[in-house]
Write an enzyme that holds these catalytic residues in place. Structure first.
Site, PDB file in Angstrom:
ATOM      1  N   ASP A 405       0.885  -1.164   0.000  1.00  0.00           N
ATOM      2  CA  ASP A 405       0.000   0.000   0.000  1.00  0.00           C
ATOM      3  C   ASP A 405       0.927   1.219   0.000  1.00  0.00           C
ATOM      4  OD1 ASP A 405      -2.295   1.669   0.420  1.00  0.00           O
ATOM      5  OD2 ASP A 405      -1.692   1.805   2.521  1.00  0.00           O
ATOM      6  N   GLY A 556      -4.735   4.562  -3.958  1.00  0.00           N
ATOM      7  CA  GLY A 556      -5.937   5.253  -4.410  1.00  0.00           C
ATOM      8  C   GLY A 556      -5.601   6.571  -5.078  1.00  0.00           C
ATOM      9  N   LYS A 583      -8.773  -3.428  -4.229  1.00  0.00           N
ATOM     10  CA  LYS A 583      -7.388  -3.829  -3.961  1.00  0.00           C
ATOM     11  C   LYS A 583      -7.227  -5.346  -3.987  1.00  0.00           C
ATOM     12  CE  LYS A 583      -5.802   0.261  -1.462  1.00  0.00           C
ATOM     13  NZ  LYS A 583      -5.161   0.794  -0.249  1.00  0.00           N
ATOM     14  N   ASP A 602      -1.868  -1.302   6.020  1.00  0.00           N
ATOM     15  CA  ASP A 602      -2.065  -0.932   7.419  1.00  0.00           C
ATOM     16  C   ASP A 602      -3.149  -1.772   8.082  1.00  0.00           C
ATOM     17  OD1 ASP A 602      -4.467   0.056   6.603  1.00  0.00           O
ATOM     18  OD2 ASP A 602      -4.105   2.130   7.189  1.00  0.00           O
TER      19      ASP A 602
END
Length: 710
Positions: A405, A556, A583, A602
């Site tokens: 991420d 994003g 995702k 996360d």
């Protein structure tokens, strides 16, 4: 407010940044609960059942207490059996002949029988009971093999004592039981190793706290603290529970908890972890979490769960033990039949059979995996890597692609000045000084990024007069008698001040946020900002490539920003403008292309992707560590720990394979030797020597496990 195309755009962008940081995706909750349910089901299936910990209404015992009780039981039985073995050895004819002494009296063989019966029933009871349990489950294993060996030896010896022609095996029986009890005691001690690490973690918690009350400071037990209480923590003391600093500044040693070697500076508003040590100034802390909700207790629980869950390799070892038991029984029967067919006495053939069954005991095999798991769990916890799913941890050794991420993982989630572009005869540092002066009192992330850069370069601040915000455009003020603006690109274009410049075009193409400095109506310079890339990220990506692992990014953010970050870090690919629920689809795409994928996020917004990945790795510090959707949790916000986790997974698997190879390979020569294939060369193994060799293999396996390093 300034620097975006308009006020609304800046506000929306700021909210989007917050959204990305806090990760509250609409699909994460359901997946989170589904995964949590799956984990609990898996734990019930593989871990200890309730019955094992709680019976007949008695209080249930923890995993460590359960093992400690077993260890003490084996120790007690070993001591008693060893004491009884001494007279058994002295009364045995073979021992007397070997050492050249005589000790006989009327009824001595009955005394020998009674002493041996005590050793068999008391010392051998754990194995007899274990055989019963294994046969009930229709999974004969190590206990069945030991119990069969000692029962055959005892039954035959009793028959000889009461009239059957032959020779007794009492001393072999007694020493075999002694060695087996000692081996199991050593096993229990080894298994308790990582459990002791948990106890050491628990010991980190202080017992008392200085509670601030209207009447003054009162010392209270930590167990009495409630959320919202304010406590005083003096220099040198441990912080009593998780909380937030509300007064004072200090440095805190969190090394034992997070693995962070440097003291961490703490000021009002910063979170602190219970059990960490306050090094310098006195601070006041508002308690946020207590008891089982604290970071340390979550760590303890996660490590305990990891210890109690089984793994694929462990199941492989158990299956191997089952087949080895069948081989041992078959080999023992064949040995007995073969020697009888060759005309050897029944006593000789029986001794060979007993020796085969003893030496083939899969004791070392049963220990091969649990000991490595125990050691690796302890090592990983000390390095700030918490393993929640052993199977996924084992898969980490085969990972081919790591997907990160972006915000909060590869980047810090806050703006950093990346470029200062002079557009007039103005020095770069002057552009920053003017912009920082105007932005000094703004709380916006872009403003803070500019001010932070000026501080980093130790630039002296200018005094600002008549400062005012231009809604949706920027900010204006008087500095050194000059009219100064820090504004958005739209403001510059609307006022006819735009200049074509390749440097400005480049940073805009990279998706960076750009603000312009205007001094007395002239366009003086531009400042470009971007989400700050973690310094550790570059090293992490480089090391992954050295290991032959590809690195991808999910974000994003828009494609321009993603492309810039990907180029800066040398990523193999990226997916941009991806919504939280999409995702997992991107991870699935990589898997469908044949890759074994690890996802690093996360753990909240990224929950679906973490679950979809072959290995889900949550990265986060402090009390955010307990993330249900991940298989592995990294305590620190350091992408390099992903490499440490993969290295540890590879090293752990390597040790497991070594131990399994030794435990099974050892039998390829042990069984023929025990069966008497070298009898013609005068080499014969007694059951006791067979037991000694078997125990030696166990010790080798235990020592090998201790050499595990990340």
């Amino acid at each position: 407010m300034k620097g975006g195309n308009n006020e609304e755009e800046r506000h929306v962008k700021h909210e989007a940044t917050d959204h990305e940081n806090h990760k509250t995706g609409p699909h994460s909750g359901r997946n989170h609960e589904m995964h949590k349910g799956h984990k609990m089901e898996e734990h019930d299936k593989h871990g200890h059942t309730k019955h094992e910990h709680e019976s007949h209404g008695k209080p249930k015992h923890s995993h460590a207490e359960h093992h400690r009780m077993m260890m003490e039981d084996f120790k007690r039985r070993f001591i008693v059996s060893s004491i009884l073995t001494i007279p058994i050895l002295l009364l045995s004819p073979l021992i007397q002949n070997f050492f050249g002494f005589k000790l006989t009296f009327t009824g001595d063989h009955y005394v020998l029988f009674l002493l041996s019966a005590m050793v068999y029933f008391y010392g051998g009871w754990p194995f007899l009971r274990g055989m019963q349990d294994e046969l009930k489950k229709k999974m004969p294993g190590m206990m069945t093999l030991i119990a069969l060996a000692i029962t055959v030896a005892f039954s035959y010896s009793v028959a000889v004592t009461f009239g059957l022609p032959g020779k007794t095996f009492y001393w072999e029986l007694a020493t075999l039981i002694d060695i087996m009890l000692l081996g199991h005691y050593i096993e229990m001690r080894s298994v308790l190793g990582a459990s002791r690490a948990l106890e050491e973690l628990i010991k980190l918690m202080p017992t008392e706290a200085h509670l601030i009350t209207p009447e003054g400071i009162k010392d209270v037990p930590v167990s009495e603290l409630k959320k919202g209480d304010v406590v005083l923590v003096k220099p040198g003391e441990k912080i009593p529970s998780d909380g937030v600093v509300i007064e004072g500044e200090t440095s805190v040693n969190e090394a034992m908890l997070t693995g962070e070697s440097k003291p961490v500076y703490k000021k009002p508003g910063d979170s602190v972890i219970g059990g960490s040590i306050n090094l310098e100034g006195a601070i006041k802390v508002r308690i946020e979490k207590t008891g089982k909700d604290t970071y340390l207790m979550q760590v303890v629980e996660l490590v305990r769960q990891a210890q109690e869950t089984r793994s694929r390799t462990q199941d492989l070892a158990n299956r191997a033990a089952f087949y080895l038991t069948l081989i041992a029984i078959t080999a023992g029967s064949i040995t007995l039949g073969t020697w009888l067919y060759m005309g050897m006495p029944f006593v000789f053939a029986l001794e060979r059979m007993v020796t085969v069954m003893v030496i083939t005991c899969p004791h070392a095999l049963g220990l091969a995996v649990p000991l490595v798991v125990s050691v690796s769990t302890s090592i990983s916890a000390k390095k700030g890597i918490l393993i929640r799913n052993r199977e996924a941890f084992e898969r980490a050794k085969d990972v081919q692609v790591v997907v990160f991420d972006k915000t909060g993982t590869l980047t810090e989630g806050k703006f950093e000045v990346t470029d200062v572009i002079p557009l007039e005869d103005v020095e770069e540092y002057e552009i920053l000084k003017y912009a920082a002066a105007l932005e000094a009192h703004s709380s916006h992330p872009i403003a803070q990024g500019i001010v932070e850069k000026a501080k980093e370069l130790n630039l002296e601040s200018y005094e600002v007069k008549e400062s005012k915000v231009l809604p949706g455009k920027g900010v204006q003020g008087i500095i050194n008698g000059k009219e100064v603006f820090v504004v958005s690109p739209n403001f510059v274009k609307e006022n006819g001040l735009w200049k074509d410049d390749k440097r400005v075009d480049k940073v805009l193409e990279q998706g960076k946020t750009v603000v312009f400095l205007i001094i007395d109506g002239k366009l003086a310079g531009a400042i470009a900002l971007a989400d700050k890339i973690r310094p550790e990220s570059r090293e992490a990506i480089k090391k992954l490539h050295e290991m032959g692992i590809k690195a991808y990014m999910l974000t994003g953010d828009n494609a321009k920003v993603a492309k810039w970050v990907a180029e800066e870090l040398g990523l193999d690919g990226f997916f941009a403008e991806v919504l939280p629920h999409q995702k997992s689809e991107k991870v699935k795409e990589l898997q469908e292309n044949g890759f074994i994928v690890a996802m690093v996020g996360d753990g909240i917004n990224d929950a679906p992707a973490l679950i979809q990945a072959d290995v889900g790795i949550a990265i986060g510090a402090g009390t955010d560590v307990a993330i249900e959707s991940a298989d592995i949790i990294l305590v620190k916000n350091d992408p390099r720990d992903v490499i440490t986790a993969i290295h540890l997974a590879r090293a752990t698997y390597g040790k497991m394979v070594q131990n399994l190879a030794w435990a099974t390979g050892y039998n390829t020569f042990a069984i023929p030797l025990a069966a008497g294939t070298l009898y013609s060369y005068g080499i014969l193994l007694s059951p006791a020597v067979g037991a000694l060799l078997m125990s030696l293999s166990t010790v080798i396996v235990a020592i090998n496990a201790r050499f595990l390093k990340a």
